[in-house]
Design an enzyme around this catalytic site. Structure first.
Site, PDB file in Angstrom:
ATOM      1  CB  SER A 127      -0.847  -0.023   1.277  1.00  0.00           C
ATOM      2  OG  SER A 127      -1.472   1.217   1.489  1.00  0.00           O
ATOM      3  CE1 TYR A 151      -3.774  -2.648   5.821  1.00  0.00           C
ATOM      4  CE2 TYR A 151      -3.320  -0.348   5.317  1.00  0.00           C
ATOM      5  CZ  TYR A 151      -3.625  -1.625   4.899  1.00  0.00           C
ATOM      6  OH  TYR A 151      -3.762  -1.883   3.560  1.00  0.00           O
ATOM      7  CE  LYS A 155      -1.416  -4.571   3.566  1.00  0.00           C
ATOM      8  NZ  LYS A 155      -1.717  -5.887   2.985  1.00  0.00           N
TER       9      LYS A 155
END
Ligand code: NAD
Ligand code: UD1
Length: 340
Positions: A127, A151, A155
């Protein structure tokens, strides 16, 4: 290129389901593995309707090594596209362990099973969030990692694990794709983004105001250093994004080597521009209020899109207006949750 047998973890989700169709169209034989924590089972039937044949979907958790083992034993997969993850930023701040468990634990379990079955081609959903607040826009792949929340950190960790793995064994070929802001829905209006709760993200929120399910849009701040003061993002049509996965897989098979690319258009739109475009597409009144900035928000995310063009031959084809029109066709049609 000849059809390959490919496993899509999280393949019933928003990006996964569109990618299923792109890969099926490219002639691949695709199997979905999903625990349906954030997808509805009816998606699988819809996919089958669109492609005109049964779709194989395994109901399993990506952290369940035995279930993965069984899937691989039966499956004979040549590559995996790994979408399965939790993705709500604010929830990740409240429940970091859940995010590390699913996003990192799930990746680890998958890699172990892949290795045991001699399957070493992987496309990983990363992302733009790995850039945190980037120093440069458009942002190139060489920009530093900056974790803004658990989050985002999952990644970054995922990419780092994959880098070390590729470095340890040249048989691994891994495509890390950093998505910018996916939007829109499939042209059939039979699948699309379908959040169960009040959406966090701009596009699904606007969609629900357009249908009347929510009353007003909240614009998070108009005092950013951007042309109209509202946040700017690089929205990419989910069908373009899905096609990027087909190109990534082709490249892994052709070259036997990995790659890391942004998937975006290279062009940014402000919140107010998106609202205006959605208004044109839906012909609905879209009332909004300017409210405080959302904590942790980034003023501008725009991809430097040159590397994906160069390495994968990836170029986006669809406009913001097409994202809005397809989103509206989906959300106002008979197949989305609100109307079914
Ligand atoms: P989504 O929630 O629609 O899809 C994820 C899918 O994974 C869902 O179908 C869910 O049921 C499944 N899943 C979750 N946990 C699982 C588990 N433990 N075992 C098996 N399946 C599980 O999300 P999406 O928007 O399609 O995102 C797909 C991937 O792309 C995710 O990895 C996400 O982090 C990443 N990503 C998304 C965006 C975005 O804006 N949507 C942006 C950048 C990256
Ligand atoms: C958010 C996540 C990001 C994640 C991405 C895709 C945060 C801080 N970031 O990114 O990590 O990768 O989703 O899942 O949550 N906006 C409004 N009103 C709304 C919703 C959004 O004005 O109701 C604005 C935001 O301030 C932003 C833009 O719209 O400027 C886009 O927001 P959103 O769709 O949530 O995406 P990101 O913030 O890019």
């Amino acid at each position: 290129m000849a059809g390959r047998r490919i496993l899509l973890t999280g393949g019933a989700g928003y990006i996964g389901s569109h990618t299923f169709l792109a890969l099926a169209e490219a002639g691949h034989d695709v199997v979905i593995l999903d625990n349906f924590v954030n997808a509805r089972r009816s998606v699988v039937d819809r996919l089958a309707q669109i492609v005109g044949r049964p779709v194989e979907a395994i109901d399993a958790d990506v952290r369940d090594a035995e279930a993965l083992e069984a899937a691989f034993r039966k499956g004979g997969f040549e590559a995996v596209v790994h979408f399965a993850a939790l993705k709500a930023v604010s929830e990740s701040v409240e429940k970091p362990l859940d995010y590390f468990d699913v996003n990192i634990g799930g990746l680890m379990t998958l890699l172990r099973v892949m290795e045991a079955h001699d399957c070493r081609r992987l496309v990983f959903s990363s992302s733009a969030t790995v850039y945190g607040v980037p120093d440069e826009t458009p942002t190139p792949e060489t920009a530093d990692f900056r974790a803004m929340n658990p989050y985002g950190h999952t990644k970054i960790m995922g990419e780092q694990i994959l880098n070390w793995l590729s470095a340890s064994d040249p048989r691994w070929a891994i495509g890390a794709l950093r998505y910018f802001n996916p939007a829109g829905a499939h042209g059939s209006a039979m699948i699309g983004e379908d959040p169960r709760d009040i959406p966090n993200n701009l596009f699904p929120f606007i969609a629900k105001v357009a249908t009347g399910e929510l009353s007003r849009i909240r614009v998070f701040g108009n005092d950013y250093d951007t042309p109209d003061g509202t946040g700017v993002r690089d929205y990419i049509h989910v069908e373009d994004l899905a096609r990027g996965h087909a190109l990534s897989l082709d490249k892994l098979f052709e070259s036997g080597e990995g790659h890391l690319v942004n998937l975006g258009t290279g062009r940014g739109y402000s919140v107010l521009e998106v609202i205006a475009a959605y208004k044109r597409a839906s012909n609905r009144d879209l009332p909004f209020d300017i409210v405080d900035r959302r904590p942790g928000d980034v003023p501008i995310y725009v991809a430097s899109a040159g590397k994906a063009a160069e390495v994968l031959g990836f170029r986006t084809e669809r406009t913001l207006d097409e994202m809005c029109a397809s989103s509206w066709a989906w959300i106002s049609g008979p197949h989305s949750e609100g109307t079914e």
